[in-house]
Design a protein around this motif. Structure first.
Motif, PDB file in Angstrom:
ATOM      1  N   GLU A   1       1.510   1.327  19.736  1.00 27.03           N
ATOM      2  CA  GLU A   1       2.544   1.630  18.738  1.00 27.03           C
ATOM      3  C   GLU A   1       1.909   1.568  17.349  1.00 27.03           C
ATOM      4  OE1 GLU A   1       5.828  -1.171  19.077  1.00 27.03           O
ATOM      5  OE2 GLU A   1       4.792  -2.535  17.779  1.00 27.03           O
ATOM      6  N   THR A   2       2.250   2.557  16.506  1.00 28.48           N
ATOM      7  CA  THR A   2       1.662   2.591  15.168  1.00 28.48           C
ATOM      8  C   THR A   2       2.496   1.726  14.252  1.00 28.48           C
ATOM      9  OG1 THR A   2       2.950   4.543  14.637  1.00 28.48           O
ATOM     10  CG2 THR A   2       0.731   4.884  15.507  1.00 28.48           C
ATOM     11  N   GLY A   3       1.846   1.171  13.235  1.00 29.67           N
ATOM     12  CA  GLY A   3       2.556   0.341  12.271  1.00 29.67           C
ATOM     13  C   GLY A   3       3.108   1.187  11.142  1.00 29.67           C
ATOM     14  N   VAL A   4       3.558   0.512  10.093  1.00 31.87           N
ATOM     15  CA  VAL A   4       4.088   1.173   8.909  1.00 31.87           C
ATOM     16  C   VAL A   4       2.918   1.537   7.997  1.00 31.87           C
ATOM     17  CG1 VAL A   4       5.626   0.955   6.933  1.00 31.87           C
ATOM     18  CG2 VAL A   4       6.206  -0.163   9.106  1.00 31.87           C
ATOM     19  N   THR A   5       2.819   2.785   7.631  1.00 35.00           N
ATOM     20  CA  THR A   5       1.732   3.210   6.758  1.00 35.00           C
ATOM     21  C   THR A   5       2.294   3.787   5.468  1.00 35.00           C
ATOM     22  OG1 THR A   5       1.636   5.366   7.841  1.00 35.00           O
ATOM     23  CG2 THR A   5       0.149   3.670   8.662  1.00 35.00           C
ATOM     24  N   GLN A   6       1.637   3.446   4.373  1.00 32.36           N
ATOM     25  CA  GLN A   6       2.063   3.907   3.059  1.00 32.36           C
ATOM     26  C   GLN A   6       0.915   4.632   2.370  1.00 32.36           C
ATOM     27  OE1 GLN A   6       4.315  -0.192   2.064  1.00 32.36           O
ATOM     28  NE2 GLN A   6       4.596   1.392   0.499  1.00 32.36           N
ATOM     29  N   SER A   7       1.280   5.641   1.601  1.00 33.23           N
ATOM     30  CA  SER A   7       0.253   6.359   0.839  1.00 33.23           C
ATOM     31  C   SER A   7       0.820   6.762  -0.518  1.00 33.23           C
ATOM     32  CB  SER A   7      -0.202   7.598   1.617  1.00 33.23           C
ATOM     33  OG  SER A   7       0.869   8.499   1.801  1.00 33.23           O
ATOM     34  N   PRO A   8      -0.049   6.817  -1.531  1.00 38.91           N
ATOM     35  CA  PRO A   8      -1.429   6.311  -1.516  1.00 38.91           C
ATOM     36  C   PRO A   8      -1.444   4.792  -1.599  1.00 38.91           C
ATOM     37  CG  PRO A   8      -0.832   7.012  -3.715  1.00 38.91           C
ATOM     38  CD  PRO A   8       0.368   7.319  -2.841  1.00 38.91           C
ATOM     39  N   THR A   9      -2.606   4.209  -1.530  1.00 35.01           N
ATOM     40  CA  THR A   9      -2.705   2.751  -1.638  1.00 35.01           C
ATOM     41  C   THR A   9      -2.706   2.309  -3.098  1.00 35.01           C
ATOM     42  OG1 THR A   9      -5.092   2.909  -1.489  1.00 35.01           O
ATOM     43  CG2 THR A   9      -3.897   2.447   0.548  1.00 35.01           C
ATOM     44  N   HIS A  10      -3.290   3.120  -3.940  1.00 36.62           N
ATOM     45  CA  HIS A  10      -3.320   2.830  -5.374  1.00 36.62           C
ATOM     46  C   HIS A  10      -3.040   4.104  -6.154  1.00 36.62           C
ATOM     47  CE1 HIS A  10      -5.779  -0.436  -3.714  1.00 36.62           C
ATOM     48  NE2 HIS A  10      -5.397  -1.140  -4.754  1.00 36.62           N
ATOM     49  N   LEU A  11      -2.428   3.934  -7.315  1.00 33.63           N
ATOM     50  CA  LEU A  11      -2.043   5.082  -8.116  1.00 33.63           C
ATOM     51  C   LEU A  11      -1.974   4.656  -9.577  1.00 33.63           C
ATOM     52  CD1 LEU A  11      -1.186   7.984  -7.444  1.00 33.63           C
ATOM     53  CD2 LEU A  11       1.143   7.155  -7.179  1.00 33.63           C
ATOM     54  N   ILE A  12      -2.522   5.489 -10.458  1.00 35.17           N
ATOM     55  CA  ILE A  12      -2.388   5.239 -11.891  1.00 35.17           C
ATOM     56  C   ILE A  12      -1.670   6.428 -12.509  1.00 35.17           C
ATOM     57  CG2 ILE A  12      -3.587   4.829 -14.077  1.00 35.17           C
ATOM     58  CD1 ILE A  12      -5.871   3.600 -12.472  1.00 35.17           C
ATOM     59  N   LYS A  13      -0.603   6.147 -13.235  1.00 39.56           N
ATOM     60  CA  LYS A  13       0.180   7.197 -13.874  1.00 39.56           C
ATOM     61  C   LYS A  13       0.396   6.840 -15.345  1.00 39.56           C
ATOM     62  CE  LYS A  13       1.394  10.145 -10.574  1.00 39.56           C
ATOM     63  NZ  LYS A  13       1.186  11.610 -10.694  1.00 39.56           N
ATOM     64  N   THR A  14       0.734   7.882 -16.099  1.00 43.99           N
ATOM     65  CA  THR A  14       1.010   7.708 -17.519  1.00 43.99           C
ATOM     66  C   THR A  14       2.513   7.576 -17.723  1.00 43.99           C
ATOM     67  OG1 THR A  14      -0.947   9.009 -18.064  1.00 43.99           O
ATOM     68  CG2 THR A  14       0.704   8.732 -19.802  1.00 43.99           C
ATOM     69  N   ARG A  15       2.877   6.780 -18.689  1.00 42.82           N
ATOM     70  CA  ARG A  15       4.297   6.609 -19.036  1.00 42.82           C
ATOM     71  C   ARG A  15       4.950   7.967 -19.228  1.00 42.82           C
ATOM     72  NH1 ARG A  15       5.265   2.909 -24.157  1.00 42.82           N
ATOM     73  NH2 ARG A  15       4.037   4.615 -25.009  1.00 42.82           N
ATOM     74  N   GLY A  16       6.146   8.126 -18.642  1.00 41.37           N
ATOM     75  CA  GLY A  16       6.885   9.379 -18.739  1.00 41.37           C
ATOM     76  C   GLY A  16       6.667  10.325 -17.572  1.00 41.37           C
ATOM     77  N   GLN A  17       5.604  10.086 -16.816  1.00 39.67           N
ATOM     78  CA  GLN A  17       5.342  10.946 -15.669  1.00 39.67           C
ATOM     79  C   GLN A  17       6.261  10.604 -14.504  1.00 39.67           C
ATOM     80  OE1 GLN A  17       0.997  10.456 -15.060  1.00 39.67           O
ATOM     81  NE2 GLN A  17       0.804  12.633 -15.562  1.00 39.67           N
ATOM     82  N   GLN A  18       6.125  11.393 -13.444  1.00 36.77           N
ATOM     83  CA  GLN A  18       6.895  11.189 -12.222  1.00 36.77           C
ATOM     84  C   GLN A  18       5.917  10.853 -11.095  1.00 36.77           C
ATOM     85  OE1 GLN A  18       6.781  13.716  -9.557  1.00 36.77           O
ATOM     86  NE2 GLN A  18       8.216  12.636  -8.247  1.00 36.77           N
ATOM     87  N   VAL A  19       6.393  10.084 -10.109  1.00 37.87           N
ATOM     88  CA  VAL A  19       5.516   9.701  -9.007  1.00 37.87           C
ATOM     89  C   VAL A  19       6.299   9.748  -7.693  1.00 37.87           C
ATOM     90  CG1 VAL A  19       6.008   7.210  -9.090  1.00 37.87           C
ATOM     91  CG2 VAL A  19       3.796   8.010  -8.261  1.00 37.87           C
ATOM     92  N   THR A  20       5.586  10.088  -6.629  1.00 38.98           N
ATOM     93  CA  THR A  20       6.176  10.070  -5.283  1.00 38.98           C
ATOM     94  C   THR A  20       5.318   9.192  -4.383  1.00 38.98           C
ATOM     95  OG1 THR A  20       7.126  12.279  -5.499  1.00 38.98           O
ATOM     96  CG2 THR A  20       6.802  11.435  -3.269  1.00 38.98           C
ATOM     97  N   LEU A  21       5.944   8.241  -3.757  1.00 34.36           N
ATOM     98  CA  LEU A  21       5.265   7.356  -2.817  1.00 34.36           C
ATOM     99  C   LEU A  21       5.795   7.659  -1.416  1.00 34.36           C
ATOM    100  CD1 LEU A  21       5.552   3.975  -4.786  1.00 34.36           C
ATOM    101  CD2 LEU A  21       3.913   5.843  -5.076  1.00 34.36           C
ATOM    102  N   ARG A  22       4.918   7.542  -0.431  1.00 38.80           N
ATOM    103  CA  ARG A  22       5.294   7.934   0.919  1.00 38.80           C
ATOM    104  C   ARG A  22       5.152   6.796   1.915  1.00 38.80           C
ATOM    105  NH1 ARG A  22       3.120  12.263  -1.706  1.00 38.80           N
ATOM    106  NH2 ARG A  22       4.393  14.167  -1.653  1.00 38.80           N
ATOM    107  N   CYS A  23       5.987   6.867   2.934  1.00 43.62           N
ATOM    108  CA  CYS A  23       5.999   5.818   3.952  1.00 43.62           C
ATOM    109  C   CYS A  23       6.270   6.444   5.315  1.00 43.62           C
ATOM    110  CB  CYS A  23       7.095   4.801   3.623  1.00 43.62           C
ATOM    111  SG  CYS A  23       7.401   3.577   4.917  1.00 43.62           S
ATOM    112  N   SER A  24       5.423   6.104   6.267  1.00 38.04           N
ATOM    113  CA  SER A  24       5.673   6.496   7.658  1.00 38.04           C
ATOM    114  C   SER A  24       6.133   5.257   8.401  1.00 38.04           C
ATOM    115  CB  SER A  24       4.398   7.044   8.293  1.00 38.04           C
ATOM    116  OG  SER A  24       4.038   8.264   7.707  1.00 38.04           O
TER     117      SER A  24
END
Lengths: 115, 115
Positions: A1-24
């Protein structure tokens, strides 16, 4: 059985930007919850998805939004990033909403830094 | 609203000594109770959980916790600390009456094990 995986592991963004984080989610799990863990704090509940519908939301502004797909994977979207959004974002999956018998499993998290 | 209090943000013990991490909850109805461990740059791993069966709960890695309703406590103990126990520990509650499978976490206790 696979565990919970998240991507990316690290992310750097600038104030005002948008970000999408993913989870399986773990195989067979139909419930996904997202938590924000600021430095030195415990995780705070953002929201939960059950069978593709939002099932509860914590005290976070509307610029935090989410989605769950038919395969029960999930995304967390954050618009108009602020410096205070810098945190570890944790995804947890579980089967149903049946209380403590249905243990939640956490992913490794995505470390978001907003500069 | 339910809350969790962890006394002591930092605890240091010598290797081989007793580990005691404190957790108190506030709730009129005893919730489900959990202890999680978090190693650096990792997600959360479940140590043990209380679901209203035996009040003394045994978990992984030699940890155990005792639910005391009269004291609204769920303290975590381990008879003999090991260097590998150094990590951050979170106590969490899951309200029994909520339709959302939402954990409420304490602020965490960082355990340091001294050689």
């Amino acid at each position: 059985e696979t565990g919970v995986t998240q991507s990316p592991t690290h992310l750097i963004k600038t104030r005002g930007q948008q970000v999408t984080l993913r989870c399986s989610s773990q195989s067979g799990h139909n419930t996904v919850s997202w938590y924000q863990q600021a430095l030195g704090q415990g995780p705070q509940f953002i929201f939960q998805y059950y069978r593709e519908e939002e099932n509860g939301r914590g005290n976070f502004p509307p610029r935090f939004s989410g989605l769950q797909f038919p395969n029960y994977s999930s995304e967390l979207n954050v618009n108009a990033l602020e410096l205070d959004d810098s945190a570890l974002y944790l995804c947890a999956s579980s089967l149903g909403l049946g209380g403590a018998a249905t243990e939640a499993f956490f992913g490794q998290g995505t470390r978001l830094t907003v500069v | 609203a339910q809350s969790v209090t962890q006394l002591g943000s930092h605890v240091s013990v010598s290797e081989g000594a007793l580990v005691l991490l404190r957790c108190n909850y506030s709730s009129s109805v005893p919730p489900y109770l959990f202890w999680y461990v978090q190693y650096p740059n990792q997600g959360l791993q479940l140590l043990l959980k209380y679901t209203s069966a035996a009040t003394l709960v045994k978990g992984i890695n030699g940890f155990e916790a005792e639910f005391k309703k009269s004291e609204t406590s769920f303290h975590l103990t381990k008879p003999s600390a090991h260097m590998s126990d150094a990590a951050e520990y979170f106590c969490a509650v899951l309200p029994r009456t909520s339709g959302t499978y939402k954990y409420i976490f304490g602020t965490g206790t960082r355990l340091k094990v001294l050689a």
